[in-house]
Design an enzyme around this catalytic site. Structure first.
Site, PDB file in Angstrom:
ATOM      1  N   ASN A   8       0.863  -1.183   0.000  1.00  0.00           N
ATOM      2  CA  ASN A   8       0.000   0.000   0.000  1.00  0.00           C
ATOM      3  C   ASN A   8       0.901   1.234   0.000  1.00  0.00           C
ATOM      4  O   ASN A   8       1.431   1.615   1.035  1.00  0.00           O
ATOM      5  CB  ASN A   8      -0.893  -0.029   1.253  1.00  0.00           C
ATOM      6  CG  ASN A   8      -1.789   1.195   1.350  1.00  0.00           C
ATOM      7  OD1 ASN A   8      -1.887   1.976   0.405  1.00  0.00           O
ATOM      8  ND2 ASN A   8      -2.447   1.356   2.493  1.00  0.00           N
ATOM      9  N   TRP A   9       1.049   1.829  -1.186  1.00  0.00           N
ATOM     10  CA  TRP A   9       1.947   2.990  -1.310  1.00  0.00           C
ATOM     11  C   TRP A   9       1.312   4.274  -0.764  1.00  0.00           C
ATOM     12  O   TRP A   9       1.969   5.294  -0.679  1.00  0.00           O
ATOM     13  CB  TRP A   9       2.336   3.201  -2.774  1.00  0.00           C
ATOM     14  CG  TRP A   9       3.294   2.181  -3.325  1.00  0.00           C
ATOM     15  CD1 TRP A   9       3.777   1.069  -2.686  1.00  0.00           C
ATOM     16  CD2 TRP A   9       3.891   2.174  -4.630  1.00  0.00           C
ATOM     17  NE1 TRP A   9       4.640   0.392  -3.509  1.00  0.00           N
ATOM     18  CE2 TRP A   9       4.721   1.041  -4.711  1.00  0.00           C
ATOM     19  CE3 TRP A   9       3.788   3.025  -5.737  1.00  0.00           C
ATOM     20  CZ2 TRP A   9       5.452   0.737  -5.868  1.00  0.00           C
ATOM     21  CZ3 TRP A   9       4.514   2.713  -6.876  1.00  0.00           C
ATOM     22  CH2 TRP A   9       5.341   1.590  -6.946  1.00  0.00           C
ATOM     23  N   LYS A  10       0.011   4.211  -0.491  1.00  0.00           N
ATOM     24  CA  LYS A  10      -0.712   5.403  -0.004  1.00  0.00           C
ATOM     25  C   LYS A  10      -0.478   6.576  -0.973  1.00  0.00           C
ATOM     26  O   LYS A  10      -0.508   6.356  -2.182  1.00  0.00           O
ATOM     27  CB  LYS A  10      -0.301   5.717   1.439  1.00  0.00           C
ATOM     28  CG  LYS A  10      -0.431   4.481   2.339  1.00  0.00           C
ATOM     29  CD  LYS A  10      -0.256   4.765   3.796  1.00  0.00           C
ATOM     30  CE  LYS A  10      -0.393   3.464   4.579  1.00  0.00           C
ATOM     31  NZ  LYS A  10      -0.395   3.665   6.016  1.00  0.00           N
ATOM     32  N   HIS A  85      -9.833   0.954   4.602  1.00  0.00           N
ATOM     33  CA  HIS A  85      -8.584   1.238   5.324  1.00  0.00           C
ATOM     34  C   HIS A  85      -8.874   2.230   6.445  1.00  0.00           C
ATOM     35  O   HIS A  85      -9.720   3.113   6.298  1.00  0.00           O
ATOM     36  CB  HIS A  85      -7.539   1.813   4.357  1.00  0.00           C
ATOM     37  CG  HIS A  85      -6.165   1.870   4.955  1.00  0.00           C
ATOM     38  ND1 HIS A  85      -5.784   2.887   5.785  1.00  0.00           N
ATOM     39  CD2 HIS A  85      -5.115   1.013   4.878  1.00  0.00           C
ATOM     40  CE1 HIS A  85      -4.538   2.652   6.190  1.00  0.00           C
ATOM     41  NE2 HIS A  85      -4.106   1.530   5.645  1.00  0.00           N
ATOM     42  N   GLU A 154      -5.589  -4.818  10.565  1.00  0.00           N
ATOM     43  CA  GLU A 154      -4.640  -3.743  10.829  1.00  0.00           C
ATOM     44  C   GLU A 154      -5.065  -3.009  12.094  1.00  0.00           C
ATOM     45  O   GLU A 154      -5.891  -2.094  12.028  1.00  0.00           O
ATOM     46  CB  GLU A 154      -4.612  -2.754   9.654  1.00  0.00           C
ATOM     47  CG  GLU A 154      -4.137  -3.346   8.359  1.00  0.00           C
ATOM     48  CD  GLU A 154      -3.532  -2.289   7.436  1.00  0.00           C
ATOM     49  OE1 GLU A 154      -2.419  -2.507   6.962  1.00  0.00           O
ATOM     50  OE2 GLU A 154      -4.160  -1.251   7.228  1.00  0.00           O
ATOM     51  N   GLY A 160       1.959   2.549  10.863  1.00  0.00           N
ATOM     52  CA  GLY A 160       2.925   3.629  10.713  1.00  0.00           C
ATOM     53  C   GLY A 160       3.540   4.080  12.021  1.00  0.00           C
ATOM     54  O   GLY A 160       4.144   5.160  12.085  1.00  0.00           O
ATOM     55  N   SER A 191       3.089  -1.614  10.622  1.00  0.00           N
ATOM     56  CA  SER A 191       4.513  -1.561  10.969  1.00  0.00           C
ATOM     57  C   SER A 191       5.267  -2.846  10.617  1.00  0.00           C
ATOM     58  O   SER A 191       6.154  -3.276  11.351  1.00  0.00           O
ATOM     59  CB  SER A 191       4.702  -1.202  12.449  1.00  0.00           C
ATOM     60  OG  SER A 191       4.212   0.107  12.701  1.00  0.00           O
ATOM     61  N   GLY A 212       2.793  -1.008   4.345  1.00  0.00           N
ATOM     62  CA  GLY A 212       2.762   0.407   3.991  1.00  0.00           C
ATOM     63  C   GLY A 212       4.169   0.939   3.781  1.00  0.00           C
ATOM     64  O   GLY A 212       4.802   0.710   2.753  1.00  0.00           O
ATOM     65  N   GLY A 213       4.690   1.623   4.792  1.00  0.00           N
ATOM     66  CA  GLY A 213       5.975   2.323   4.687  1.00  0.00           C
ATOM     67  C   GLY A 213       7.102   1.491   4.093  1.00  0.00           C
ATOM     68  O   GLY A 213       7.845   1.971   3.221  1.00  0.00           O
TER      69      GLY A 213
HETATM   70  P1  PGA Z   1       2.496   0.661   7.737  1.00  0.00           P
HETATM   71  O1  PGA Z   1       1.073   0.842   7.016  1.00  0.00           O
HETATM   72  O2  PGA Z   1       3.087  -0.630   7.205  1.00  0.00           O
HETATM   73  O3  PGA Z   1       3.287   1.861   7.303  1.00  0.00           O
HETATM   74  O4  PGA Z   1       2.250   0.609   9.190  1.00  0.00           O
HETATM   75  C1  PGA Z   1       0.239  -0.263   6.789  1.00  0.00           C
HETATM   76  C2  PGA Z   1      -1.055   0.205   6.186  1.00  0.00           C
HETATM   77  O5  PGA Z   1      -1.529   1.297   6.535  1.00  0.00           O
HETATM   78  O6  PGA Z   1      -1.644  -0.492   5.351  1.00  0.00           O
END
Ligand code: PGA
Length: 231
Positions: A8-10, A85, A154, A160, A191, A212-213
């Protein structure tokens, strides 16, 4: 079943050429199945075997300025779409809206990646988180067929923040969810990095990760893919 790793690149990166080069640096010959979800504006130019979107409209067409429909995603060859999400639920998205989006996606043969965990109690309070998560999934699914969706657990406090959930907690949630719903896959997200991916992926009932990150760093993400390919 191969592990499923969804990136998920957001709202990253901000330049088209950066998105193309990031996708180009991600390995394509893995045993794990990898789905990239870039910002929708870059979906047409990012080349990868499995592409996903980060959200969609519950509507198919019509006077809905700024929205993107499941029909349009399908015509772009997109096969997955994240829905519900926590970053959307925090803007007011309801279970009912998530449900309509799932229905629209399934109509166009796109696999919904249904996120749950927003607003459920923190495990440290000793409350029954797994049951609350299953209730949220039930409300989000409605009468949609669970065997056609991927669920991503999640915990909102893990996204994050660098504070991921424990493996025992994730396995407990996976067990309760899978007993109640025959979902096609159960993912953990929050995370995730190359240091903790192996333990999450080895947890009972966990079929993959929503990242994500760490998915914005090709070296780090390739390590996660390799770990997923060995399990
Ligand atoms: P994160 O994000 O890996 O940066 O915690 C995960 C997500 O929001 O899907």
């Amino acid at each position: 079943m191969p592990k499923l790793i969804v990136a998920n690149w957001k709202l990253n990166p901000v330049k088209a050429e950066e998105a193309v080069s990031l996708a180009g640096a991600i390995q394509t010959d893995s045993i794990a199945k990898v789905v990239l979800c870039p910002p929708i504006a870059f979906t047409g130019i990012v080349k990868f075997s499995h592409l996903g979107a980060q959200d969609c409209s519950a509507q198919i067409s019509g006077p809905y300025t700024g929205q993107i429909s499941a029909a349009e995603l399908a015509s772009l060859g997109i096969s997955y779409c994240i829905v519900g999400h926590s970053e959307r639920r925090t803007l007011g998205e309801t279970d009912l809206e998530v449900r309509s989006k799932i229905t629209a996606l399934l109509e166009y043969k796109i696999t919904p990646v249904v996120c749950v965990g927003y607003g459920v109690p923190d495990a440290s309070q000793g409350l029954d988180v797994a049951t609350a998560v299953a209730e949220q999934l039930s409300a989000s699914l409605g009468t949609n067929d669970p065997s056609r969706v991927v669920v991503a657990y999640e915990p909102v406090w893990a996204i994050g923040t660098g504070h991921s959930a424990t493996v025992e907690h994730i396995a407990q949630v996976a067990s309760v969810v899978k007993k109640r719903f025959s979902v096609s896959a159960f993912l953990y997200g929050g995370s995730v990095n190359s240091g903790n991916a192996g333990s999450f992926l080895s947890a009972n009932g966990v079929d993959g990760l929503l990242v994500g990150g760490a998915s914005l760093d090709a070296v780090e993400f390739n390590k996660i893919i390799n770990i997923g390919s060995q399990l």
